[in-house]
Every structure is written in C-alpha cells, then in structure tokens.
Motif scaffolding. Structure first.
Motif, PDB file in Angstrom:
ATOM      1  N   UNK A 141      30.785  51.741  40.147  1.00 45.23           N
ATOM      2  CA  UNK A 141      31.061  51.355  41.234  1.00 45.23           C
ATOM      3  C   UNK A 141      31.857  52.491  42.042  1.00 45.23           C
ATOM      4  N   UNK A 142      31.388  53.402  41.852  1.00 44.65           N
ATOM      5  CA  UNK A 142      31.792  54.444  43.069  1.00 44.65           C
ATOM      6  C   UNK A 142      30.286  55.720  43.439  1.00 44.65           C
ATOM      7  N   UNK A 143      31.109  56.240  44.571  1.00 42.74           N
ATOM      8  CA  UNK A 143      29.994  56.188  45.595  1.00 42.74           C
ATOM      9  C   UNK A 143      29.776  55.730  46.856  1.00 42.74           C
ATOM     10  N   UNK A 144      30.463  55.116  47.463  1.00 42.58           N
ATOM     11  CA  UNK A 144      30.206  54.105  48.348  1.00 42.58           C
ATOM     12  C   UNK A 144      31.014  53.529  48.751  1.00 42.58           C
ATOM     13  N   UNK A 145      31.293  53.425  49.548  1.00 45.01           N
ATOM     14  CA  UNK A 145      32.548  52.461  50.146  1.00 45.01           C
ATOM     15  C   UNK A 145      32.687  52.141  51.553  1.00 45.01           C
TER      16      UNK A 145
END
Length: 301
Positions: A142-146
């Motif tokens: 769950x990384x890359x979009x925040x």
C-alpha cells in the motif's frame, strides 16, 4: 500495517490511517491544488454518468486481471438498491414498516457477496494463487498513492495493480484522483459526526427519547434503539425490529428530530463543501474529463 476489505469479491488492501499534523496536511493540499489546474467546466455528475464511470472502471479491471492470468467479473455498484442508511434517525415510516432497520437487506447484501462469482472464484484458488490474485488486483504494498482525510490523517494505496491501472487509464492523473476520491468519500462520515455532536441535535434527541419512553422503549439515542433492534436471532427479533423502527420514525416526526437532523445535515454539508471546495472541484473535473473515455469503454460492450 494493512487492512483488507472485499471489492467485487476480492481482497483489497488499504493502509490504516495514522495521525499527521494539520499544518502538514494543509501544505500537502496546496501542493495538490497546483496539479489540479486543468480547466474543465464544472457541473453536477448525473446518476447515469456515475454508473458509466463505475462500469468503465470495472471493465478495465476485468481486462487487466485477464492479462494477469486471473478471472474477474464486474460487480454491480449497488446490488441492493432498496437499502438505505439513516445516520441520525430512521425517518421513513413506510420503509421502517417494511424493513425495520434493514436487517433483511443487510442479509441479502451479505448473501449476494458470499455467492458472487468473484468470491467463488477466489475461494477456489490455492493459498499461493489467492496471494497472487490479491497482488494483481491491489499491487504488492500500500505505497505510491497518498491522500489526507479532513481530520489530517493520511491513507495510502498502491499505485500498482489492476485497480490503479484502471483508474489511471480512466482518470489519467492517478495521484490526483486518489487524493480527491478519498477526501470526497470521507466527507459524509465527518458530516455525520458534526451533526451527531451538534447541540441542536442533542436537544432534539432528548425530546425523541421521551417520546420513545412514552411508547414503551427506554433508549437514550437512535443509535441505542438501532443496536437493540438489530440484536438477536433474525426470525425471533424481526417483529420487534420493525415495531421499534416504526416507533423511532414516528417519534422522529412528532418531536421534530427528523426535521432538525435534515437541517443540520444541510448546514454542515455546506460548511464542509466550502472548506474543501477546491478538492471537490478537482474531483468533479476529473470525473467530467473521464466521461468520454468511459463512454468509449462501456458503449461497445
């Protein structure tokens, strides 16, 4: 840490929100606004257009999963259309007479999800295949979009996987879409919290509770009566659930709680929309710009 939810019958990972300072959140929003400057005339998105965007995304996910070697069946956006949410108090007597608090509709929704083609397919896979299909759908981490919620908490999602690929193709600017989507999705919950803690609502609830007590039900708030109505075995408690929900709706009308809740909901909705108007406008621009692409995807099929 990640949590998992079901989307279309497949396990979807999303990061748990963690606290962040309001100043950090404000700084991130200013950066985000600078990238959302595309000039698209704003107008309301119609229900038909919302369905078209959703269907297009589902079809893009299906194609992406096929290329990854997995099956995926587009799932309906609203499988139980008669289901309704009453965040403040049940205020529809006719609906309450038929559904009570909606336990029958929740059971129907759960049954449809359990028996969906995607769920059956997922359950047929080996543990290794289940892991692989989850990664294909949601990306490896769950990384890359925040995105930042209205209270300043961040949420994250992978920028890889078929969900993100579909949204990138449909909305083009995936980071902006995720950022504005998460904020837009979270606003109803934050609005409800404002209403539930509003003095005018609490005052109206006191009158509603007296009305309920007069009718034989000792509950301080609608949340308590709903919890009581939804408890117990479905068959044994069905008549009680309906009787309690109908009484709740009648007292909401008689005491003015329903009217007060609706007025406060409109008020706090306006407050939040003014506060986050740039983010909401950016989200709407991305939707409008995607409509032609959605049409090209949906209409041939």
């Amino acid at each position: 840490m990640r949590r998992y939810t079901l989307i279309g019958g497949l396990m979807v990972a999303a990061a748990l929100a963690v606290p962040v300072s309001y100043a950090t959140w404000e700084a991130s929003q200013e950066t985000a606004r600078a990238s959302d400057a595309s000039e698209v005339p704003l107008r309301p998105i119609t229900p038909t257009e919302t369905d078209r965007l959703y269907t297009a995304e589902q079809l893009l996910v299906k194609e992406c999963m096929r290329r990854a070697g997995f099956l995926y069946n587009p799932s309906p956006r609203n499988p139980v259309p008669e289901h309704r949410n009453f965040p403040y108090v049940v205020d529809d007597i006719t609906w309450a007479r038929r559904h009570g608090y909606g336990s029958d509709l929740e059971e129907k929704r759960d049954r449809l999800a359990k028996n969906s083609a995607n769920r059956r397919y997922f359950e047929s896979l080996s543990p290794a295949q289940k892991s692989a299909v989850t990664v294909a759908m949601n990306g490896p981490t769950a990384k890359g979009l925040r995105a930042y919620l209205p209270n300043g908490q961040p949420v994250e999602h992978s920028d890889k996987g078929c969900t993100s690929e579909a949204r990138r193709k449909l909305y083009r600017d995936l980071p902006a879409w995720y950022r504005t989507l998460k904020l837009t999705e979270s606003l109803p919950g934050f609005r409800a919290e404002l209403v539930l803690n509003d003095r005018a609502y609490l005052k109206a609830v006191t009158k509603w509770s007296r009305c309920m007590r007069t009718n034989g039900f000792q509950y301080p708030t609608p949340a308590h009566s709903r919890a009581a109505g939804m408890a117990g075995e479905p068959v044994a408690s069905r008549a009680f659930e309906i009787r309690l929900a109908v009484t709740e709706a009648q007292c909401a009308a008689e005491t003015g709680l329903a009217r007060t809740a609706k007025a406060l909901d409109r008020h706090h909705d306006g407050v939040l929309r003014r506060k986050f108007h740039r983010e909401l406008a950016a989200h709407q621009k991305l939707q409008i710009a995607a409509l032609s692409r959605a049409g090209a995807i949906v209409e041939p099929g």
